[in-house]
Design an enzyme around this catalytic site. Structure first.
Site, PDB file in Angstrom:
ATOM      1  N   GLY A  43       6.602   0.264  -7.270  1.00  0.00           N
ATOM      2  CA  GLY A  43       6.616   0.639  -5.860  1.00  0.00           C
ATOM      3  C   GLY A  43       7.923   0.230  -5.220  1.00  0.00           C
ATOM      4  N   GLN A  48      13.460  -2.148   1.466  1.00  0.00           N
ATOM      5  CA  GLN A  48      14.096  -2.736   0.289  1.00  0.00           C
ATOM      6  C   GLN A  48      15.422  -2.074  -0.048  1.00  0.00           C
ATOM      7  OE1 GLN A  48      10.289  -2.574  -2.179  1.00  0.00           O
ATOM      8  NE2 GLN A  48      11.376  -4.303  -3.075  1.00  0.00           N
ATOM      9  N   LEU A  91      10.775  -6.070  -6.841  1.00  0.00           N
ATOM     10  CA  LEU A  91      12.158  -5.708  -7.194  1.00  0.00           C
ATOM     11  C   LEU A  91      13.179  -6.477  -6.359  1.00  0.00           C
ATOM     12  CD1 LEU A  91      11.805  -1.831  -7.635  1.00  0.00           C
ATOM     13  CD2 LEU A  91      12.009  -3.547  -9.448  1.00  0.00           C
ATOM     14  N   HIS A 132       1.243  -4.634  -1.057  1.00  0.00           N
ATOM     15  CA  HIS A 132       2.565  -5.256  -1.231  1.00  0.00           C
ATOM     16  C   HIS A 132       3.642  -4.444  -0.481  1.00  0.00           C
ATOM     17  CE1 HIS A 132       5.619  -7.271  -4.038  1.00  0.00           C
ATOM     18  NE2 HIS A 132       6.321  -6.300  -3.478  1.00  0.00           N
ATOM     19  N   HIS A 136       5.963  -5.227   2.952  1.00  0.00           N
ATOM     20  CA  HIS A 136       7.418  -5.077   3.104  1.00  0.00           C
ATOM     21  C   HIS A 136       7.749  -4.409   4.440  1.00  0.00           C
ATOM     22  CE1 HIS A 136       9.265  -6.501  -0.535  1.00  0.00           C
ATOM     23  NE2 HIS A 136       8.567  -5.717  -1.331  1.00  0.00           N
TER      24      HIS A 136
HETATM   25 NI    NI Z   1       8.306  -5.789  -3.371  1.00  0.00          NI
END
Ligand code: NI
Length: 170
Positions: A43, A48, A91, A132, A136
């Site tokens: 994901g 991000q 990540l 999750h 974010h």
């Molecule tokens: Ni993450």
């Protein structure tokens, strides 16, 4: 496009709703999908990669090809049920993972990349991934959800992990 590493400021920002689905957004979504597969993640949230927009991409199928990525724009969790402890990674927090308790089943609604309303119910890895990624979008990283003890262990470990990553990159 590159994946921001914890504790980057943008990862702590609350993303704003997507108001318009246009060509630029489609291109951005395509780039996010490519980036997610390249990084071998399940994901990826827009924050991000530096855009504080409420959208994420996900593929928990374990396939290495862009087979069936899910895109959810302006996602909202409408129901949660049960609880489950499982290993989680991110990540933006490379080379680190920890066990985390989360609701086991979620129901989410939002829009697909064509602006069509979608609703889905998920369990297992998909349920975890959805929570999750929405975290974010609210500026929360999974390490922020660890118990105080685990979080303090993470804080000790993290500078060393970062240092070894920088060495690898340089
Ligand atoms: Ni993450």
């Amino acid at each position: 496009m590159k994946i921001l590493v914890y504790p980057h400021e943008i990862l702590k920002a609350k993303a704003r709703p997507v108001e318009k689905i246009d060509g630029a957004l489609q291109k951005f979504i395509d780039d996010m999908i490519i980036m997610m597969y390249k990084a071998k993640g399940v994901g990826l949230a827009a924050n991000q990669v530096g855009e504080t927009l409420r959208l994420f991409v996900m593929d928990v199928s374990g396939s290495e090809e862009a087979s069936n990525p899910i895109v959810i724009i302006n996602p909202v969790i409408t129901e949660v049920d049960g609880s489950e402890v499982a290993e989680e990674g991110c990540l933006s927090v490379p080379n680190y993972s920890a066990k985390l308790k989360r609701p086991a089943i979620v129901e989410v609604k939002g829009y697909d990349r064509h602006g069509k309303e979608i609703r889905l119910e998920a369990d297992g890895l998909a349920a975890r991934c959805i929570q999750h990624e929405i975290d974010h979008l609210d500026g929360i990283c999974f390490v922020d959800r660890l118990s105080p003890l685990k979080r303090s262990m993470f804080r000790k470990k993290w500078p060393k992990i970062l240092e070894s990553l920088e060495k690898k990159d340089g």
